[in-house]
Design a protein around this motif. Structure first.
Motif, PDB file in Angstrom:
ATOM      1  N   LEU A 180       0.834  -1.200   0.000  1.00  0.00           N
ATOM      2  CA  LEU A 180       0.000   0.000   0.000  1.00  0.00           C
ATOM      3  C   LEU A 180       0.873   1.256   0.000  1.00  0.00           C
ATOM      4  CD1 LEU A 180      -2.766   1.439   0.305  1.00  0.00           C
ATOM      5  CD2 LEU A 180      -2.483   1.205   2.789  1.00  0.00           C
ATOM      6  N   LYS A 181       1.885   1.280   0.837  1.00  0.00           N
ATOM      7  CA  LYS A 181       2.753   2.455   0.925  1.00  0.00           C
ATOM      8  C   LYS A 181       3.498   2.693  -0.390  1.00  0.00           C
ATOM      9  CE  LYS A 181       4.776   1.299   4.892  1.00  0.00           C
ATOM     10  NZ  LYS A 181       5.577   1.403   6.149  1.00  0.00           N
ATOM     11  N   ALA A 182       3.921   1.605  -1.022  1.00  0.00           N
ATOM     12  CA  ALA A 182       4.629   1.731  -2.296  1.00  0.00           C
ATOM     13  C   ALA A 182       3.704   2.268  -3.387  1.00  0.00           C
ATOM     14  CB  ALA A 182       5.205   0.378  -2.708  1.00  0.00           C
ATOM     15  N   ALA A 183       2.473   1.727  -3.454  1.00  0.00           N
ATOM     16  CA  ALA A 183       1.509   2.169  -4.472  1.00  0.00           C
ATOM     17  C   ALA A 183       1.077   3.606  -4.216  1.00  0.00           C
ATOM     18  CB  ALA A 183       0.295   1.238  -4.469  1.00  0.00           C
ATOM     19  N   ALA A 184       0.884   3.966  -2.959  1.00  0.00           N
ATOM     20  CA  ALA A 184       0.473   5.328  -2.612  1.00  0.00           C
ATOM     21  C   ALA A 184       1.570   6.334  -2.945  1.00  0.00           C
ATOM     22  CB  ALA A 184       0.127   5.396  -1.125  1.00  0.00           C
ATOM     23  N   LYS A 185       2.809   5.990  -2.639  1.00  0.00           N
ATOM     24  CA  LYS A 185       3.932   6.884  -2.919  1.00  0.00           C
ATOM     25  C   LYS A 185       4.048   7.168  -4.408  1.00  0.00           C
ATOM     26  CE  LYS A 185       8.916   7.360  -2.160  1.00  0.00           C
ATOM     27  NZ  LYS A 185      10.149   6.720  -1.599  1.00  0.00           N
ATOM     28  N   GLU A 186       3.831   6.125  -5.193  1.00  0.00           N
ATOM     29  CA  GLU A 186       3.925   6.269  -6.651  1.00  0.00           C
ATOM     30  C   GLU A 186       2.885   7.252  -7.181  1.00  0.00           C
ATOM     31  OE1 GLU A 186       3.419   3.409 -10.560  1.00  0.00           O
ATOM     32  OE2 GLU A 186       4.268   2.538  -8.727  1.00  0.00           O
ATOM     33  N   LYS A 187       1.726   7.299  -6.505  1.00  0.00           N
ATOM     34  CA  LYS A 187       0.635   8.185  -6.939  1.00  0.00           C
ATOM     35  C   LYS A 187       0.652   9.531  -6.217  1.00  0.00           C
ATOM     36  CE  LYS A 187      -1.343   5.045  -9.611  1.00  0.00           C
ATOM     37  NZ  LYS A 187      -1.536   5.224 -11.065  1.00  0.00           N
ATOM     38  N   GLY A 188       1.561   9.691  -5.274  1.00  0.00           N
ATOM     39  CA  GLY A 188       1.664  10.957  -4.561  1.00  0.00           C
ATOM     40  C   GLY A 188       0.761  11.075  -3.341  1.00  0.00           C
ATOM     41  N   PHE A 189       0.313   9.937  -2.776  1.00  0.00           N
ATOM     42  CA  PHE A 189      -0.547   9.960  -1.590  1.00  0.00           C
ATOM     43  C   PHE A 189       0.261   9.561  -0.357  1.00  0.00           C
ATOM     44  CE2 PHE A 189      -3.523   8.352  -5.029  1.00  0.00           C
ATOM     45  CZ  PHE A 189      -4.006   9.617  -5.341  1.00  0.00           C
ATOM     46  N   THR A 190      -0.171  10.019   0.793  1.00  0.00           N
ATOM     47  CA  THR A 190       0.452   9.615   2.051  1.00  0.00           C
ATOM     48  C   THR A 190      -0.400   8.526   2.703  1.00  0.00           C
ATOM     49  OG1 THR A 190      -0.708  11.348   3.284  1.00  0.00           O
ATOM     50  CG2 THR A 190       1.479  11.871   2.436  1.00  0.00           C
ATOM     51  N   VAL A 191       0.223   7.752   3.581  1.00  0.00           N
ATOM     52  CA  VAL A 191      -0.473   6.672   4.278  1.00  0.00           C
ATOM     53  C   VAL A 191      -0.428   6.921   5.781  1.00  0.00           C
ATOM     54  CG1 VAL A 191      -0.500   4.197   4.804  1.00  0.00           C
ATOM     55  CG2 VAL A 191      -0.008   4.963   2.470  1.00  0.00           C
ATOM     56  N   VAL A 192      -1.592   6.861   6.407  1.00  0.00           N
ATOM     57  CA  VAL A 192      -1.705   7.018   7.858  1.00  0.00           C
ATOM     58  C   VAL A 192      -1.966   5.642   8.448  1.00  0.00           C
ATOM     59  CG1 VAL A 192      -2.966   8.114   9.746  1.00  0.00           C
ATOM     60  CG2 VAL A 192      -2.675   9.330   7.567  1.00  0.00           C
ATOM     61  N   GLU A 193      -1.060   5.161   9.293  1.00  0.00           N
ATOM     62  CA  GLU A 193      -1.159   3.805   9.826  1.00  0.00           C
ATOM     63  C   GLU A 193      -1.736   3.782  11.241  1.00  0.00           C
ATOM     64  OE1 GLU A 193       2.477   1.499   9.392  1.00  0.00           O
ATOM     65  OE2 GLU A 193       3.149   2.915   7.842  1.00  0.00           O
ATOM     66  N   GLY A 194      -2.518   2.741  11.507  1.00  0.00           N
ATOM     67  CA  GLY A 194      -3.016   2.481  12.849  1.00  0.00           C
ATOM     68  C   GLY A 194      -2.896   0.988  13.108  1.00  0.00           C
TER      69      GLY A 194
END
Length: 322
Positions: A180-194
């Motif tokens: 998820l983090k890799a795919a989000a980074k590629e699209k320019g999104f940040t990931v908030v983890e819990g």
């Protein structure tokens, strides 16, 4: 005369014993360990049973089908594995990563088939997907995470961040979050983890994540799946949409989900079990990723969130909750 009668009785008894032994030999014993009961994994188990039935294995007739659940507890999964191995079944089936790991660690001789396992190599179930060694092979349900990120963006064009709750104790969940983090980074999104180590923690973790993210991602994490209602409640309170990796989540109020039909995953798992029961070797049965994926939408959730489902998404849907 008496001697002939005695000989005849002995022959009849021997014949009956041979018939009885034959019946026992022709009964296949498949033992299943499942990490927790939730709709996706339950569907996989039912698909396995129905898939075996289609291949001629009838429970109560020529099939002994043993099943236990670990109630989401890896320690219980280890206990169940030892118990099932002690029963000496013909094939062991582990539904989800923790139970598959427990079974694989408990025997080197009985064939182990895993299913609904995200990352078999990362979980150390096999070293090589194409050439499984030892006594372990099976079916992966690796989620198309990059497609999930694309779907989120398609449904929420203005999103900038993705929230995710997961159990860091599940290797499958950790692998999915990394994807998820890799795919989000590629699209320019940040990931908030819990993080949630148990199902009771999911809702509180989701409340924190939902306050910081634009969209919530529900992965095929067994802890999250067993407490999906808590995740949905937290997201609804924050008026945030959830995109899921299992289509079963839609029934619980998730906006959309792209994932496997786990009943079909179970049916595909039956192919492995059947092959092993017929004498094929583990080395001849490479690990495969389950076939097929469905897109399920929830119009009720969309209306509550004030989201208009794009026509392009509606056309691809395989099911829509009205």
């Amino acid at each position: 005369m008496k001697g002939n009668k005695l000989l005849s009785a002995v022959c009849i008894a021997a014949s009956l014993m041979a018939t009885s032994s034959l019946a026992v030999a022709e009964t296949a014993h498949v033992a299943v360990s499942q990490i927790v009961e939730h709709p996706a994994l339950d569907a996989a188990r039912q698909g396995l049973l129905d898939g075996l039935k289609k291949k001629g294995y009838i429970e109560g007739d020529n099939l002994e089908f043993t099943y236990q659940t670990a109630q989401g507890n890896p320690a219980i999964a280890v206990q169940i594995a030892k118990q099932l191995v002690g029963e000496q079944p013909d094939v062991l089936v582990g539904i989800a990563t923790p139970t598959a790991q427990a079974l694989a660690a408990s025997t080197r001789s009985i064939p182990v088939v895993f299913t609904a396992v995200t990352d078999p190599v990362g979980a150390k179930l096999v070293k090589n997907l194409d050439k499984p060694a030892r006594n372990v092979t099976g079916l992966s349900d690796l989620s198309p995470v990059a497609q999930h990120v694309d779907l989120m963006h398609e449904l929420v064009p203005n999103m900038k961040s993705i929230g995710v709750v997961f159990n860091p104790g599940e290797s499958n969940a950790v692998a999915l979050v990394e994807l998820l983090k890799a795919a989000a980074k590629e699209k320019g999104f940040t990931v908030v983890e819990g993080t949630a180590l148990k199902s009771a923690d999911v809702q509180s973790a989701a409340q924190i994540v939902a306050s910081k993210a634009d969209v919530i991602y529900a992965p095929t994490d067994n802890t999250v799946a067993s407490a999906i209602d808590g995740l949905v409640n937290a997201a609804n309170q924050a008026n945030k949409p959830i995109i899921g990796a299992s289509t079963t989540y839609v029934e619980n109020g998730v906006l959309a989900a792209l994932g496997f039909d786990y009943y079909q995953v179970g049916m595909q798992t039956a192919d492995y079990v059947d092959a092993l029961l017929k004498g094929q070797k583990i080395s001849s049965l490479p690990v495969k990723v389950a076939k097929g994926s469905d897109l399920a939408l929830n119009k009720v959730a969309a209306q509550k969130l004030g989201i208009t489902l794009p026509e392009s998404v509606l056309k691809r849907a395989t099911s829509i909750k009205q």
